[in-house]
Design a protein around this motif. Structure first.
Motif, PDB file in Angstrom:
ATOM      1  N   ASN A 148       0.798  -1.230   0.000  1.00  0.00           N
ATOM      2  CA  ASN A 148       0.000   0.000   0.000  1.00  0.00           C
ATOM      3  C   ASN A 148       0.832   1.283   0.000  1.00  0.00           C
ATOM      4  O   ASN A 148       0.282   2.382   0.108  1.00  0.00           O
ATOM      5  N   ILE A 149       2.141   1.152  -0.102  1.00  0.00           N
ATOM      6  CA  ILE A 149       3.022   2.326  -0.043  1.00  0.00           C
ATOM      7  C   ILE A 149       2.661   3.359  -1.100  1.00  0.00           C
ATOM      8  O   ILE A 149       2.577   4.562  -0.821  1.00  0.00           O
ATOM      9  N   ASP A 150       2.436   2.917  -2.341  1.00  0.00           N
ATOM     10  CA  ASP A 150       2.130   3.867  -3.411  1.00  0.00           C
ATOM     11  C   ASP A 150       0.841   4.632  -3.111  1.00  0.00           C
ATOM     12  O   ASP A 150       0.742   5.845  -3.372  1.00  0.00           O
ATOM     13  N   GLU A 151      -0.147   3.959  -2.556  1.00  0.00           N
ATOM     14  CA  GLU A 151      -1.396   4.622  -2.194  1.00  0.00           C
ATOM     15  C   GLU A 151      -1.183   5.630  -1.061  1.00  0.00           C
ATOM     16  O   GLU A 151      -1.785   6.711  -1.061  1.00  0.00           O
ATOM     17  N   LEU A 152      -0.323   5.270  -0.111  1.00  0.00           N
ATOM     18  CA  LEU A 152      -0.050   6.168   1.011  1.00  0.00           C
ATOM     19  C   LEU A 152       0.690   7.414   0.532  1.00  0.00           C
ATOM     20  O   LEU A 152       0.440   8.518   1.024  1.00  0.00           O
ATOM     21  N   ILE A 153       1.587   7.243  -0.408  1.00  0.00           N
ATOM     22  CA  ILE A 153       2.303   8.389  -0.971  1.00  0.00           C
ATOM     23  C   ILE A 153       1.312   9.313  -1.686  1.00  0.00           C
ATOM     24  O   ILE A 153       1.350  10.539  -1.516  1.00  0.00           O
ATOM     25  N   ALA A 154       0.416   8.725  -2.465  1.00  0.00           N
ATOM     26  CA  ALA A 154      -0.597   9.532  -3.170  1.00  0.00           C
ATOM     27  C   ALA A 154      -1.497  10.250  -2.170  1.00  0.00           C
ATOM     28  O   ALA A 154      -1.846  11.422  -2.361  1.00  0.00           O
ATOM     29  N   PHE A 155      -1.868   9.559  -1.091  1.00  0.00           N
ATOM     30  CA  PHE A 155      -2.694  10.180  -0.053  1.00  0.00           C
ATOM     31  C   PHE A 155      -1.956  11.353   0.575  1.00  0.00           C
ATOM     32  O   PHE A 155      -2.553  12.419   0.823  1.00  0.00           O
TER      33      PHE A 155
END
Length: 317
Positions: free
Chosen positions: A174-181
């Motif tokens: 989920n790292i990419d989603e957290l960065i986008a968030f």
């Protein structure tokens, strides 16, 4: 003063170098052997603020020295060394490392409980913006007690109205989603330069999350990340380095704090305190941290340091 008072110190000098990713093993070795309740002596406390303060490190005689520069005042900041060296010696080495004409200060962690905090004010030189707020970890699990009633109500609202929310660990999935968030979070908040710096460094930390001793949680609702938190442990303290949530979901921050506490409690049963760190002089942050009723504070006792030169001392001797 007698010559032999200085002979121990004159053979040793501090050679500082910039802190980089290569410094991580060195920092880890000292922070694990000399655990502190102050976030100044945590991996994220150093690595996420290394560019802001220009942190440098030196190691002498099994002792770690860290220094930086306050970007607003230009004052050189030295932190209490960690290691085996006697205080008289490390104070001497710090004084000898200061260039003539440079203003320098020594920051010493100073713990006190809530009852003593008020009496501390004015008795020693401290910086309120650098004061860290600590809480018993069990307080955050369910926000029990009268003082926590408002927090508990927010948490219960979240649990009732967003019952489909899923708690998941922060990891490579989920790292990419957290960065986008986090990028969206910055765009939605008109904050200070300091807050924007923190947001950018959070993205950097997420991008290389596995390299750091962090654990964290994310909250997902209807397939979308709506908040996350992560931190690290030192001794009996867990540092909550980052906590970001979408406030359109009432109770998101209470849900993050509660679930993060449960995870920490399971992973590290020895942890007694959550350190939710400094308010950095931000009034809204201060009120938020105070609303959770801290029981322990880590202040920063500030001492002015005067430069001392070995060659001068030798001539006097």
């Amino acid at each position: 003063m007698k010559t032999h008072d200085y002979t121990l110190f004159l053979s040793t000098t501090l050679k500082f170098e910039a802190i980089t990713r290569r410094t991580l093993p060195l920092l880890n070795s000292y922070f694990s052997r000399y655990p502190s309740r102050s976030c100044d002596f945590s991996i994220a406390g150093v690595m996420m603020w290394v560019d802001y303060y220009g942190y440098e490190v030196a190691e002498v005689k099994h002792t770690l020295f860290i220094r930086g520069i306050d970007p607003e005042s230009g004052v050189m900041l030295y932190y209490k060394p960690l290691g085996e060296m006697p205080e008289e010696e490390w104070r001497q080495l710090i004084a000898e490392s200061i260039q003539q004409g440079t203003t320098a200060k020594l920051l010493l962690p100073l713990e006190c409980d809530a009852e003593d905090q008020e009496s501390l004010t004015g008795s020693v030189s401290t910086e309120s913006a650098l004061m860290e707020y600590l809480y018993p970890i069990e307080r955050f699990v369910g926000f029990a007690g009268k003082k926590m009633e408002k927090k508990r109500n927010h948490l219960n609202y979240f649990l009732k109205n967003y019952s489909d929310a899923v708690i998941e660990p922060v990891n490579e999935r989920n790292i990419d989603e957290l960065i986008a968030f986090t990028e969206d979070f910055a765009n939605m908040h008109e904050d200070s330069t300091l807050a924007l710096y923190e947001n950018n460094k959070t993205i950097e930390a997420l991008s290389d999350f596995a390299s750091y001793p962090f654990i964290g949680i994310a909250i997902r609702l209807n397939g979308k990340i709506i908040g996350y938190s992560f931190g690290e442990k030192s001794g009996d303290t867990f540092f909550v380095h980052v906590e970001k949530g979408d406030i359109s979901y009432r109770g998101i921050y209470q849900a993050l704090a509660s679930n993060m506490s449960k995870v920490v409690n399971t992973a590290y049963p020895e942890v007694r305190y959550l350190n939710r760190e400094e308010d950095m002089g931000n009034e809204s942050l201060r009120k938020s941290k105070e609303s959770y009723h801290p029981t322990l504070f880590v202040n920063k006792r500030i001492e002015n340091i005067s430069a001392i030169y070995p060659q001068t001392l030798l001539r006097i001797a």
